[in-house]
Design a protein around this motif. Structure first.
Motif, PDB file in Angstrom:
ATOM      1  N   PRO A 135       0.669  -1.244   0.085  1.00  0.00           N
ATOM      2  CA  PRO A 135       0.014   0.015   0.028  1.00  0.00           C
ATOM      3  C   PRO A 135       0.821   1.293  -0.064  1.00  0.00           C
ATOM      4  N   VAL A 136       0.367   2.390  -0.619  1.00  0.00           N
ATOM      5  CA  VAL A 136       0.944   3.362  -0.271  1.00  0.00           C
ATOM      6  C   VAL A 136       0.459   4.543   0.855  1.00  0.00           C
ATOM      7  N   GLY A 137       1.346   4.962   1.866  1.00  0.00           N
ATOM      8  CA  GLY A 137       1.246   5.487   2.844  1.00  0.00           C
ATOM      9  C   GLY A 137       1.303   7.149   2.758  1.00  0.00           C
ATOM     10  N   LEU A 138       0.228   7.761   3.695  1.00  0.00           N
ATOM     11  CA  LEU A 138       0.632   9.168   3.590  1.00  0.00           C
ATOM     12  C   LEU A 138       1.513   9.588   4.880  1.00  0.00           C
ATOM     13  N   MET A 178       3.474  10.801  -0.555  1.00  0.00           N
ATOM     14  CA  MET A 178       2.576   9.639  -0.615  1.00  0.00           C
ATOM     15  C   MET A 178       3.430   8.493  -1.278  1.00  0.00           C
ATOM     16  N   LEU A 179       3.899   7.589  -0.312  1.00  0.00           N
ATOM     17  CA  LEU A 179       4.969   6.625  -0.846  1.00  0.00           C
ATOM     18  C   LEU A 179       4.486   5.225  -0.459  1.00  0.00           C
ATOM     19  N   ASP A 180       5.085   4.438  -0.973  1.00  0.00           N
ATOM     20  CA  ASP A 180       4.732   2.860  -0.716  1.00  0.00           C
ATOM     21  C   ASP A 180       5.575   2.517   0.913  1.00  0.00           C
ATOM     22  N   ILE A 181       4.956   1.718   1.535  1.00  0.00           N
ATOM     23  CA  ILE A 181       5.466   1.340   2.628  1.00  0.00           C
ATOM     24  C   ILE A 181       6.970   0.723   2.747  1.00  0.00           C
ATOM     25  N   ALA A 238      -2.699   7.305   6.819  1.00  0.00           N
ATOM     26  CA  ALA A 238      -3.522   6.414   6.288  1.00  0.00           C
ATOM     27  C   ALA A 238      -2.828   5.739   5.080  1.00  0.00           C
ATOM     28  N   VAL A 239      -3.212   4.589   4.725  1.00  0.00           N
ATOM     29  CA  VAL A 239      -2.545   3.667   3.541  1.00  0.00           C
ATOM     30  C   VAL A 239      -3.796   3.707   2.742  1.00  0.00           C
ATOM     31  N   THR A 240      -3.377   3.245   1.268  1.00  0.00           N
ATOM     32  CA  THR A 240      -4.342   3.016   0.219  1.00  0.00           C
ATOM     33  C   THR A 240      -4.656   1.513   0.422  1.00  0.00           C
ATOM     34  N   GLY A 241      -5.534   1.280  -0.629  1.00  0.00           N
ATOM     35  CA  GLY A 241      -6.078  -0.273  -0.489  1.00  0.00           C
ATOM     36  C   GLY A 241      -7.240  -0.501   0.146  1.00  0.00           C
ATOM     37  N   ASN A 242      -7.685  -1.591  -0.150  1.00  0.00           N
ATOM     38  CA  ASN A 242      -8.976  -2.123   0.644  1.00  0.00           C
ATOM     39  C   ASN A 242      -9.241  -2.586   2.122  1.00  0.00           C
ATOM     40  N   GLU A 243      -7.819  -3.038   2.395  1.00  0.00           N
ATOM     41  CA  GLU A 243      -7.796  -3.355   3.801  1.00  0.00           C
ATOM     42  C   GLU A 243      -6.418  -2.979   4.267  1.00  0.00           C
ATOM     43  N   ARG A 244      -6.399  -3.089   5.663  1.00  0.00           N
ATOM     44  CA  ARG A 244      -5.163  -2.565   6.374  1.00  0.00           C
ATOM     45  C   ARG A 244      -4.011  -3.473   6.130  1.00  0.00           C
ATOM     46  N   SER A 245      -2.623  -2.876   6.041  1.00  0.00           N
ATOM     47  CA  SER A 245      -1.778  -3.858   5.877  1.00  0.00           C
ATOM     48  C   SER A 245      -1.392  -4.651   6.941  1.00  0.00           C
ATOM     49  N   PRO A 246      -1.039  -6.028   6.753  1.00  0.00           N
ATOM     50  CA  PRO A 246      -0.587  -6.697   8.134  1.00  0.00           C
ATOM     51  C   PRO A 246       0.778  -6.274   8.840  1.00  0.00           C
ATOM     52  N   HIS A 247       1.350  -5.447   8.096  1.00  0.00           N
ATOM     53  CA  HIS A 247       2.584  -4.857   8.569  1.00  0.00           C
ATOM     54  C   HIS A 247       2.158  -3.730   9.294  1.00  0.00           C
ATOM     55  N   PRO A 268      -1.012  -2.871  11.292  1.00  0.00           N
ATOM     56  CA  PRO A 268      -2.346  -3.171  11.820  1.00  0.00           C
ATOM     57  C   PRO A 268      -2.914  -1.979  12.472  1.00  0.00           C
ATOM     58  N   ASP A 269      -2.180  -1.036  12.691  1.00  0.00           N
ATOM     59  CA  ASP A 269      -2.879   0.151  13.801  1.00  0.00           C
ATOM     60  C   ASP A 269      -2.937   1.322  12.705  1.00  0.00           C
ATOM     61  N   VAL A 270      -2.633   1.229  11.498  1.00  0.00           N
ATOM     62  CA  VAL A 270      -3.041   2.364  10.384  1.00  0.00           C
ATOM     63  C   VAL A 270      -4.153   2.100   9.785  1.00  0.00           C
ATOM     64  N   PRO A 271      -5.215   2.972   9.737  1.00  0.00           N
ATOM     65  CA  PRO A 271      -6.295   2.693   8.828  1.00  0.00           C
ATOM     66  C   PRO A 271      -6.206   3.128   7.407  1.00  0.00           C
ATOM     67  N   THR A 272      -7.150   2.453   6.484  1.00  0.00           N
ATOM     68  CA  THR A 272      -7.044   2.957   5.176  1.00  0.00           C
ATOM     69  C   THR A 272      -7.903   4.157   5.094  1.00  0.00           C
ATOM     70  N   PHE A 273      -7.599   4.753   3.900  1.00  0.00           N
ATOM     71  CA  PHE A 273      -8.390   5.923   3.522  1.00  0.00           C
ATOM     72  C   PHE A 273      -9.782   5.548   3.501  1.00  0.00           C
ATOM     73  N   LYS A 274     -10.047   4.322   2.923  1.00  0.00           N
ATOM     74  CA  LYS A 274     -11.530   3.944   2.939  1.00  0.00           C
ATOM     75  C   LYS A 274     -12.276   3.953   4.280  1.00  0.00           C
ATOM     76  N   GLU A 275     -11.403   3.335   5.167  1.00  0.00           N
ATOM     77  CA  GLU A 275     -11.973   3.240   6.690  1.00  0.00           C
ATOM     78  C   GLU A 275     -12.214   4.642   7.177  1.00  0.00           C
ATOM     79  N   GLN A 276     -11.649   5.683   6.696  1.00  0.00           N
ATOM     80  CA  GLN A 276     -12.031   6.860   7.243  1.00  0.00           C
ATOM     81  C   GLN A 276     -12.727   7.686   6.385  1.00  0.00           C
ATOM     82  N   GLY A 277     -13.476   7.229   5.420  1.00  0.00           N
ATOM     83  CA  GLY A 277     -14.776   7.613   4.781  1.00  0.00           C
ATOM     84  C   GLY A 277     -14.202   8.497   3.418  1.00  0.00           C
ATOM     85  N   PHE A 278     -13.015   7.864   2.994  1.00  0.00           N
ATOM     86  CA  PHE A 278     -12.621   8.773   1.891  1.00  0.00           C
ATOM     87  C   PHE A 278     -12.252   7.515   0.551  1.00  0.00           C
TER      88      PHE A 278
END
Length: 344
Positions: free
Chosen positions: A146-149, A224-227, A243-252, A254-264
């Motif tokens: 995923p790409v992280g902010l 905005m860069l890959d983890i 936040a990270v991109t993608g449809n689910e959190r990265s297993p690496h 786990p405490d960082v939510p996706t943009f999607k989870e945060q409503g974006f």
């Protein structure tokens, strides 16, 4: 034949460079199709019989380059231990690397290690002399992340909403780093400023390292860069990922939510690398290297090595990779047209 800017003088006639490229593509494809029809399975039976070249837009010594070299050592036995050459062609959002492969015949000895930037170039660069989705055939997926902010750890914001509120208060004094014009960090950074309503200046870099160093110094406001590239700095608590991109959190992470989870929405695309062959390469060759790479990637050794750098992988058939890329190309194209940002 004399080259003059973007035109070529052949005898007494002048033709555009793009026209020459189009004619060349037609002739090569026609010749390649005829050759494959005549050779049939014999070509695949003899392949590989000489060194194989792997072209990457990554610089020598960067994380992608180093992992590719290690990976090829593991892959080599499955392909008869023929020499495997890594050819670094850096610049122009991967165009130089792609064109290098297109200049070689489609015989299965020249491959492109493409990144997610591959799906951006056809919409961002309107004068592109080749067609990425038509001129290349997917072979195998090599990894994704995923790409992280990322923001400096010194920034007071702890959540995405806190940070975007802070960013809007800066009155356009922000800037963001990318790996060059027309890359995933560039387009995602631009999308971020548009979606959240703040201004920021784009600063392109030739590699991740220099941009990250300026992020740590506070000269860059966000990236905005890959983890995979963010991992070393995060381990030292020098950056914060909101936040990270993608449809689910990265297993690496786990405490960082996706943009999607945060409503974006619109942040489902991740970073990835995949091997590509020139259109016209024998399907038997493509299938053989796909299966060989999938077997190598599924080994315990490579599962461990990917986990160490926070990269993920799953086996994918060439047709499935093509469908994923087409979907991403459409999404990036919609963004480019919506915001009106082009590379030429």
């Amino acid at each position: 034949m004399q080259k003059d800017g973007r035109s070529l003088t052949v005898g007494n006639q002048s033709v555009t460079y793009g026209t020459c490229m189009a004619r060349r593509r037609f002739l090569v494809r026609a010749g390649g199709t005829l050759a494959l029809a005549l050779a049939g399975p014999a070509m695949a039976d003899k392949w590989p019989s000489r060194p194989i070249r792997f072209v990457t837009a990554s610089g020598a010594g960067d994380p992608v380059d180093l992992q590719l070299r290690e990976y090829l050592k593991s892959l080599s036995p499955a392909l008869g231990n023929v020499p495997m050459i890594v050819d670094n062609k850096v610049g122009a959002a991967g165009q130089i690397a792609a064109q290098s492969v297109l200049l070689a015949p489609p015989e299965g000895y020249d491959f492109l290690l493409a990144s997610a930037n591959f799906t951006i170039t056809q919409s961002y660069f309107r004068k592109l002399t080749y067609r990425p989705m038509a001129d290349f055939t997917p072979v195998a997926m090599t990894g994704s992340a995923p790409v992280g902010l990322a923001i400096p750890a010194s920034n007071p914001s702890r959540t995405l909403r806190e940070w975007t509120t802070w960013a809007r208060r800066q009155g356009g004094a922000l800037n963001y780093a990318s790996l060059g014009n027309g890359t995933v960090p560039h387009l995602y950074g631009f999308q971020l400023t548009n979606d959240f309503g703040f201004a920021a200046t784009h600063i392109p870099y030739k590699g991740a390292g220099a941009g990250l160093m300026d992020l740590l110094r506070g000269q860059i406001s966000f990236m905005m860069l890959d983890i995979v590239n963010l991992r070393p700095l995060l381990a030292k608590q020098q950056v914060r990922i909101l936040a990270v991109t993608g449809n689910e959190r990265s297993p690496h992470l786990p405490d960082v939510p996706t943009f999607k989870e945060q409503g974006f929405s619109g942040y489902d695309r991740t970073g990835w690398t995949a091997l590509m062959a020139r259109h016209g390469t024998s399907p038997d060759v493509v299938q053989r290297i796909n299966q060989s790479m999938d077997r190598t990637s599924a080994t315990d050794e490579w599962r461990r090595k990917r986990a160490e750098v926070w990269s993920s992988w799953k086996p994918m058939a060439p047709d499935d990779i093509a469908r994923q890329m087409q979907g991403e190309a459409a999404a990036w194209g919609d963004l480019v047209r919506r915001v009106g940002v082009y590379g030429d």
